[in-house]
Design an enzyme around this catalytic site. Structure first.
Site, PDB file in Angstrom:
ATOM      1  N   CYS A  72      36.219  38.291  48.115  1.00  0.00           N
ATOM      2  CA  CYS A  72      37.432  37.728  47.496  1.00  0.00           C
ATOM      3  C   CYS A  72      37.550  38.209  46.041  1.00  0.00           C
ATOM      4  O   CYS A  72      37.257  39.374  45.751  1.00  0.00           O
ATOM      5  CB  CYS A  72      37.366  36.206  47.623  1.00  0.00           C
ATOM      6  SG  CYS A  72      38.951  35.348  47.467  1.00  0.00           S
ATOM      7  N   THR A  73      37.948  37.331  45.126  1.00  0.00           N
ATOM      8  CA  THR A  73      38.115  37.743  43.723  1.00  0.00           C
ATOM      9  C   THR A  73      36.777  37.991  43.030  1.00  0.00           C
ATOM     10  O   THR A  73      36.769  38.350  41.842  1.00  0.00           O
ATOM     11  CB  THR A  73      38.924  36.692  42.930  1.00  0.00           C
ATOM     12  OG1 THR A  73      38.312  35.409  43.105  1.00  0.00           O
ATOM     13  CG2 THR A  73      40.368  36.639  43.394  1.00  0.00           C
TER      14      THR A  73
END
Lengths: 260, 260
Positions: free
Chosen positions: A149-150
């Site tokens: 993800c981020t």
């Protein structure tokens, strides 16, 4: 005891229903997982083991960390450890769930595999020089440096993605360029020893890939079965392209509303 | 500011990169989630909210609990709480990960949704009368009583599955009959207000189904996008039928070896 009954008992043992009844069923599970030649020893001091460090920080997304953990922790000779700036309780992005970091960053000098999750705490972590320094230090001798993800934006903030293809959470794709990386579509993107995964649940897919890299395909395939990962979501809206703009907006709103 | 830049900022806000910049984008997220007529109030005392209690116990499997948590926690008006016999740190089945139970069983009198995970602690939990009594008590007024993996065997031990179709972890299927349930294939099986999911990762699929039941399909679809659940495993060995007997044996061995 007939064969079918024996299989059931082995299943029972595996699920804790009849501990001690399982028998060894093949040499493949005893296979050593050797780090790359000249690679790092485990932070537990066992040169023959593979240490996986999962970085936790306030506001991480639980599934980003737990997905890779769950498919890696049973790979032979792999040990997964949750680490954070300070050991102890770390809250997820919703504030409704707490995981425990067993080790503090300053007590972990090496890890064969680093996993950096994403979450609403990504921005603060991108500005945390203690964490970024530690990531750079671990990366120097890691066999694999990975993100979910981020989490890739954190790797980017540490300067590890310059000039590399990478992915991230769908809503954060445009940030990769600012960090010197080139957004590349994919459930996960491997560039040298760096693997970045797409949003949240993509860490499971990346984890299985990594399981194969750390052991072999048979073990990774068995781990896919061990977590019965035969996905059949009731909808088909798991990518922004499939979901369309209306659901994208709703997803962003739900994420923002649930932030503690 | 052009439209594309605005979208990026909204994405940023959602991922915590620019808190406060997101704007409200539709009424659907404010939609009330009403429990069934005459249904229970939340254990937090807010009749308009939906309380989800996830039962933790020593030796649960992390992803069984975290999968449903991650797709339910952002559904409007839903609150997810981890509960255990005693509040505090609870170790997973591998001994390598610890989650925190926020509440003790005796402090939780009601929950709209109960989620019971599986794991190597299943057998001990099936014999724990305090836990079984609590499950029966919560079930009496729940809107949904659910399980993931061998968690269904715990529901069975509480006497909740008699005469019902149900599923469980692939290796535990044969135990359902002993508990009066009828094994039924499926990623998850809904029988009245009871939903049982297959092994570990199936809790994500069940959670999305439940998100739709607790809110509406749009919200569930948006949650699928929020966790970017567009699965693309590197192998296709997620069910015992697809994996075959050799990988089944290896999976059971890896599970048994990793048990703490």
């Amino acid at each position: 005891m007939n064969r079918s009954r024996r299989t059931v008992l082995q299943a029972a043992a595996a699920s804790g229903l009849g501990a001690g009844m399982v028998t060894t069923v093949g040499a493949s599970t005893a296979r050593a997982v050797a780090p790359e030649a000249g690679g790092p020893a485990s932070h537990r001091g066992d040169a023959d083991s593979v240490s996986v460090a999962v970085l936790l920080y306030e506001g991480f997304t639980a599934l980003d960390a737990v997905g890779p953990y769950e498919v890696l922790c049973r790979v032979p000779r792999v040990t997964v450890t949750m680490v954070a700036e300070k050991a102890g309780r770390i809250r997820t992005d919703t504030g409704e769930l707490t995981l425990v970091a067993e080790r503090s960053l300053d007590s972990v000098d090496r890890a064969d595999v680093l996993v950096v999750p994403g979450g609403s705490g990504t921005k603060a972590t991108m500005e945390n020089t203690v964490v970024l320094d530690w990531i750079r230090h671990i990366h120097r001798r890691s066999v694999w440096t990975t993100s979910v993800c981020t989490g890739s934006l954190i790797l980017g903030a540490a300067g590890l993605l310059r000039g590399l293809p990478a992915t991230t959470f769908w809503a954060g794709r445009s940030y990769l360029a600012d960090l010197g990386a080139e957004y590349t579509p994919g459930r996960f993107v491997e560039a040298g020893k760096i693997i970045t995964a797409a949003g949240v649940s993509a860490g499971i897919d990346m984890g299985l890939h990594l399981a194969a890299r750390l052991s072999d395909e048979k073990v990774a395939q068995a781990m896919q079965l061990a977590v019965e990962y035969d996905p059949d979501p009731p909808f088909d809206t798991g990518s922004p392209e499939k979901a369309g703009p209306e659901l994208q907006q709703l997803a962003l709103q739900l994420l923002a509303d649930a932030e503690r």
